[in-house]
Design a protein around this motif. Structure first.
Motif, PDB file in Angstrom:
ATOM      1  N   PRO A 175       1.097  -1.185   0.143  1.00 32.23           N
ATOM      2  CA  PRO A 175      -0.267  -0.278   0.152  1.00 32.23           C
ATOM      3  C   PRO A 175       0.792   1.358   0.001  1.00 32.23           C
ATOM      4  CG  PRO A 175      -0.708  -1.834   1.537  1.00 32.23           C
ATOM      5  CD  PRO A 175       1.014  -1.655   1.025  1.00 32.23           C
ATOM      6  N   LEU A 254      -2.908 -10.443   0.045  1.00 33.17           N
ATOM      7  CA  LEU A 254      -4.100  -9.851  -0.495  1.00 33.17           C
ATOM      8  C   LEU A 254      -4.978  -9.932   0.616  1.00 33.17           C
ATOM      9  CD1 LEU A 254      -3.885 -10.847  -4.440  1.00 33.17           C
ATOM     10  CD2 LEU A 254      -3.004  -8.789  -3.086  1.00 33.17           C
ATOM     11  N   GLN A 256      -4.794  -9.554   4.018  1.00 34.05           N
ATOM     12  CA  GLN A 256      -4.562  -9.179   5.387  1.00 34.05           C
ATOM     13  C   GLN A 256      -4.177  -7.600   4.910  1.00 34.05           C
ATOM     14  OE1 GLN A 256      -3.777 -10.211   7.989  1.00 34.05           O
ATOM     15  NE2 GLN A 256      -5.300 -12.107   6.830  1.00 34.05           N
ATOM     16  N   LYS A 257      -3.872  -7.280   3.398  1.00 28.71           N
ATOM     17  CA  LYS A 257      -3.614  -5.993   2.775  1.00 28.71           C
ATOM     18  C   LYS A 257      -2.530  -5.033   3.016  1.00 28.71           C
ATOM     19  CE  LYS A 257      -7.966  -5.074   2.501  1.00 28.71           C
ATOM     20  NZ  LYS A 257      -8.760  -5.696   0.721  1.00 28.71           N
ATOM     21  N   GLU A 258      -1.573  -6.522   2.780  1.00 26.50           N
ATOM     22  CA  GLU A 258       0.558  -6.451   3.001  1.00 26.50           C
ATOM     23  C   GLU A 258       0.212  -6.291   1.419  1.00 26.50           C
ATOM     24  OE1 GLU A 258       2.661  -8.432   5.627  1.00 26.50           O
ATOM     25  OE2 GLU A 258       0.858  -9.853   5.947  1.00 26.50           O
ATOM     26  N   VAL A 260      -1.756  -4.945  -2.056  1.00 29.33           N
ATOM     27  CA  VAL A 260      -2.390  -4.912  -2.704  1.00 29.33           C
ATOM     28  C   VAL A 260      -1.872  -4.866  -4.783  1.00 29.33           C
ATOM     29  CG1 VAL A 260      -3.550  -3.174  -1.425  1.00 29.33           C
ATOM     30  CG2 VAL A 260      -1.566  -2.437  -2.945  1.00 29.33           C
ATOM     31  N   ASP A 308     -14.469  -9.679  -0.088  1.00 23.89           N
ATOM     32  CA  ASP A 308     -13.728  -8.725  -0.535  1.00 23.89           C
ATOM     33  C   ASP A 308     -14.182  -7.538  -1.502  1.00 23.89           C
ATOM     34  OD1 ASP A 308     -13.061  -8.789   2.058  1.00 23.89           O
ATOM     35  OD2 ASP A 308     -11.289  -9.778   1.831  1.00 23.89           O
TER      36      ASP A 308
END
Length: 308
Positions: A175, A254, A256-258, A260, A308
């Protein structure tokens, strides 16, 4: 059994022969058995003299099995597998679950299995997992393991397979990288981006992905190159650049939003990864539990990503 003992110079001869035949190398067999190469050569010579048959022939590139050698190798490996299964069954009866062996890529083990290992161990405390890691593409034979994860494994009578996931490839970054540099954009050169590459011959290099979706060629971009795919993904997680992410490897990051997506397009190749088992190694109860857990975890992850 008395006849078998008379047919061999020693019981150890079978272990030495199996290792030499598996590696097609006396040197590598010696390293595995912790003996000298000359000791392996002497034992093979004794075995050949005892059988009055050549088991190996020397070639310009090393050694190969003769027809007699191949016949003995198939018999030995089958027998060793049955002995191993019997030992595991005894251990399972007296100690809980037993050992289940998986052959898979180092990247899948690191980025998919490891984040879920605590959950697996809580669910199945009596089962120990042993990993046989494959560098690069997960291809090749399925031997001496309960399961293997293989790419486009051909269907045949000697194996049973279960579809695990379709091959999907997308560019991924952290991110923070996305906020600082923006996504890949059509009509703009890649000069502001760093692309993380896997060295060597890669089935889907950056040039293929970019051309597939009409992005500018990668000539203007900076690059980082690694020989191990786990390091490629780790570089993207740490914000060093954009990597091509195989969905089944990066799905946890992805979720865990580590990581994107760095572009909206996903390359779906039409190829698949399979969970494969050899029919020469009947599935034990602990192995069936591991199989069902792997398939259920993959289905749950796919549902989570869709939500998601």
């Amino acid at each position: 059994m008395t006849s078998l003992r008379r047919s061999l110079p020693s019981a150890n001869a079978l272990f030495v022969f199996e290792a030499a035949a598996r590696f097609l190398s006396f040197t590598r067999a010696a390293a595995e058995l912790n003996v000298t190469q000359s000791a392996v050569s002497r034992m093979i010579a004794r075995l050949e003299a005892h059988l009055e048959a050549k088991l190996f022939i020397r070639t310009a590139t090393g050694i190969e099995l003769t027809d007699d050698g191949r016949q003995l190798y198939h018999a030995v490996t089958g027998s060793f597998q049955h002995i191993e299964m019997a030992i595991e069954a005894i251990r399972a009866r007296h100690g809980g679950g037993g050992m289940v062996t998986l052959s898979l890529s180092s990247a899948f083990a690191m980025h998919w299995i490891m984040p879920r290992l605590d959950r697996f161990q809580a669910l199945h405390p009596g089962i120990d997992l042993r990993f046989q890691l494959v560098r690069g593409e997960p291809i090749g034979p399925v031997e001496d393991v309960d399961f293997a994860i293989r790419y486009n494994f051909p269907r045949d009578a000697d194996h049973e397979s279960w579809p695990l996931m379709a091959e999907k490839v997308l560019p991924v970054c952290s991110p923070a990288y996305l906020a600082a540099h923006g996504p890949l954009e059509h009509g703009r050169d890649l000069g502001r981006h760093t692309l993380v590459h896997l060295s060597g011959s890669t089935r889907i290099p950056w040039s293929r992905y970019l051309a597939e979706f009409d992005y500018a060629p990668p000539t203007g971009s900076r690059s980082l190159t690694f020989s191990d795919y786990s390091l490629v993904i780790q570089a993207a997680i740490s914000g060093r650049g954009i990597a091509l992410g195989w969905w089944h490897v990066v799905a946890h990051e992805l979720a865990q939003k580590e990581l994107v997506p760095a572009a909206p397009e996903i390359l779906e190749t039409g190829n698949h990864y399979y969970l494969v088992a050899s029919n020469r190694r009947p599935l034990r109860d602990p192995a069936i539990l591991v199989r069902d857990w792997l398939l259920a975890e993959m289905l749950a992850l796919q549902a989570q990503i869709r939500a998601d």
